[in-house]
Design an enzyme around this catalytic site. Structure first.
Site, PDB file in Angstrom:
ATOM      1  N   SER A  57      39.365  33.533  44.548  1.00  9.55           N
ATOM      2  CA  SER A  57      40.294  32.013  44.779  1.00  9.55           C
ATOM      3  C   SER A  57      40.194  31.551  45.255  1.00  9.55           C
ATOM      4  O   SER A  57      39.176  31.324  46.169  1.00  9.55           O
ATOM      5  CB  SER A  57      41.349  32.777  45.730  1.00  9.55           C
ATOM      6  OG  SER A  57      42.025  33.672  44.969  1.00  9.55           O
TER       7      SER A  57
HETATM    8  N1  SAH Z   1      40.635  39.063  45.026  1.00 12.89           N
HETATM    9  C1  SAH Z   1      39.882  38.568  43.936  1.00 12.89           C
HETATM   10  C2  SAH Z   1      40.046  37.257  42.761  1.00 12.89           C
HETATM   11  C3  SAH Z   1      40.345  37.998  41.618  1.00 12.89           C
HETATM   12  S1  SAH Z   1      41.378  37.288  40.656  1.00 12.89           S
HETATM   13  C4  SAH Z   1      38.181  38.095  45.034  1.00 12.89           C
HETATM   14  O1  SAH Z   1      38.820  37.828  45.862  1.00 12.89           O
HETATM   15  O2  SAH Z   1      37.871  37.499  44.056  1.00 12.89           O
HETATM   16  C5  SAH Z   1      41.692  38.813  39.754  1.00 12.89           C
HETATM   17  C6  SAH Z   1      41.442  39.614  39.658  1.00 12.89           C
HETATM   18  O3  SAH Z   1      43.259  40.622  38.885  1.00 12.89           O
HETATM   19  C7  SAH Z   1      40.021  39.786  38.325  1.00 12.89           C
HETATM   20  O4  SAH Z   1      39.109  40.358  38.640  1.00 12.89           O
HETATM   21  C8  SAH Z   1      41.152  40.966  36.947  1.00 12.89           C
HETATM   22  O5  SAH Z   1      40.713  41.256  36.810  1.00 12.89           O
HETATM   23  C9  SAH Z   1      42.187  41.873  38.227  1.00 12.89           C
HETATM   24  N2  SAH Z   1      42.890  42.572  36.987  1.00 12.89           N
HETATM   25  C10 SAH Z   1      44.031  41.795  36.294  1.00 12.89           C
HETATM   26  N3  SAH Z   1      45.242  42.408  35.896  1.00 12.89           N
HETATM   27  C11 SAH Z   1      44.398  43.838  36.578  1.00 12.89           C
HETATM   28  C12 SAH Z   1      45.590  45.120  36.899  1.00 12.89           C
HETATM   29  N4  SAH Z   1      46.479  45.691  35.638  1.00 12.89           N
HETATM   30  N5  SAH Z   1      45.220  45.478  37.723  1.00 12.89           N
HETATM   31  C13 SAH Z   1      43.831  45.360  38.191  1.00 12.89           C
HETATM   32  N6  SAH Z   1      42.951  44.507  38.934  1.00 12.89           N
HETATM   33  C14 SAH Z   1      43.711  42.977  37.804  1.00 12.89           C
END
Ligand code: SAH
Length: 224
Positions: free
Chosen positions: A72
């Site tokens: 993000s």
């Molecule tokens: N917090 C992260 C950015 C996240 S991007 C950072 O600091 O880098 C969002 C993430 O959520 C992605 O890696 C995606 O694979 C994950 N995601 C999507 N759906 C999800 C679910 N149902 N359960 C867990 N993770 C999920």
């Protein structure tokens, strides 16, 4: 902390301060707490971006981390961390470990971080990275964020970093009375609304819509 990034990091912190002032009308916060700003200053974002992106690690933008996912924007990481009003004793659940960067920021602000990631390879690399950097208070698990982490519930705070279409009920259940959850809600590949959900001491929840954001979709584990 690597000296070569000091200047870029200082510029980033100034931009985050400015973004906070500019968005006060939506967020109700003209500045983030000293604790959050110190965590942003300390956390080595260059360790969490892809190797070829390290020169751009302190630019205030999201970046690709592989598997169609993103780390993000730093201002959003600071805002969401600030909105949780964390205490050093809190236990926090994050949904979407991704690169592990947001979990590392949270690790500076609370006692323990539990983070779920639906993409197994990302869960593994985030876990390895956080361990190598010495974040002993973060646990990463491959799993479905919609189910939460029942064995460790309830949590003082929950941060969802992928966007579900509606409020995930199991996560609300796993929030302590008096707890807070930030979650971007809306349609995939559209603008979502960053929501702040508060559970009062009687277990009643209220939801505020703060500002428009763009997150990757929160996907169902069974359908991905
Ligand atoms: N917090 C992260 C950015 C996240 S991007 C950072 O600091 O880098 C969002 C993430 O959520 C992605 O890696 C995606 O694979 C994950 N995601 C999507 N759906 C999800 C679910 N149902 N359960 C867990 N993770 C999920």
């Amino acid at each position: 902390m690597k000296h070569e990034y000091d200047k870029a990091r200082a510029r980033l912190l100034a931009e985050i301060r400015q973004n906070a002032r500019e968005t006060e009308m939506w967020t109700g916060r003209e500045a983030f707490s000293d604790r959050v700003m110190a965590a942003m200053e300390k956390t080595p974002r260059h360790e969490f971006v892809m190797t070829e992106d390290t020169p751009y690690a302190y630019i205030n933008r999201p970046r690709a981390i592989g598997f169609g996912q993103t780390i993000s924007q730093p201002y959003i990481v600071a805002l969401m961390s600030d909105l949780l009003d964390l205490s050093p004793t809190d236990r926090v659940l994050e949904i979407g470990a991704g690169s592990g960067y947001q979990a590392a920021v949270l690790a500076e602000l609370c006692a323990r971080v539990f983070t779920l990631e639906v993409v197994d390879d990302l869960a593994k690399s985030a876990a390895r990275k956080l361990e190598a950097l010495g974040y002993a208070n973060v646990q990463v698990r491959h799993g479905d964020g919609f189910a939460g982490w029942p064995n460790e519930a309830p949590f003082d705070a929950i941060m969802v970093t992928a966007a579900p279409q509606r409020m995930p009920q199991k996560l609300i259940e796993q929030l302590k009375p008096g707890g807070r959850m930030v979650v971007p809600i809306g349609r995939p590949h559209d603008t979502q609304s960053l929501c702040l959900c508060k559970k009062d001491e009687n277990g009643r929840t209220t939801v505020e819509n703060l500002l428009p954001v763009a997150f990757v979709p929160m996907v169902n584990m069974t359908t991905r």
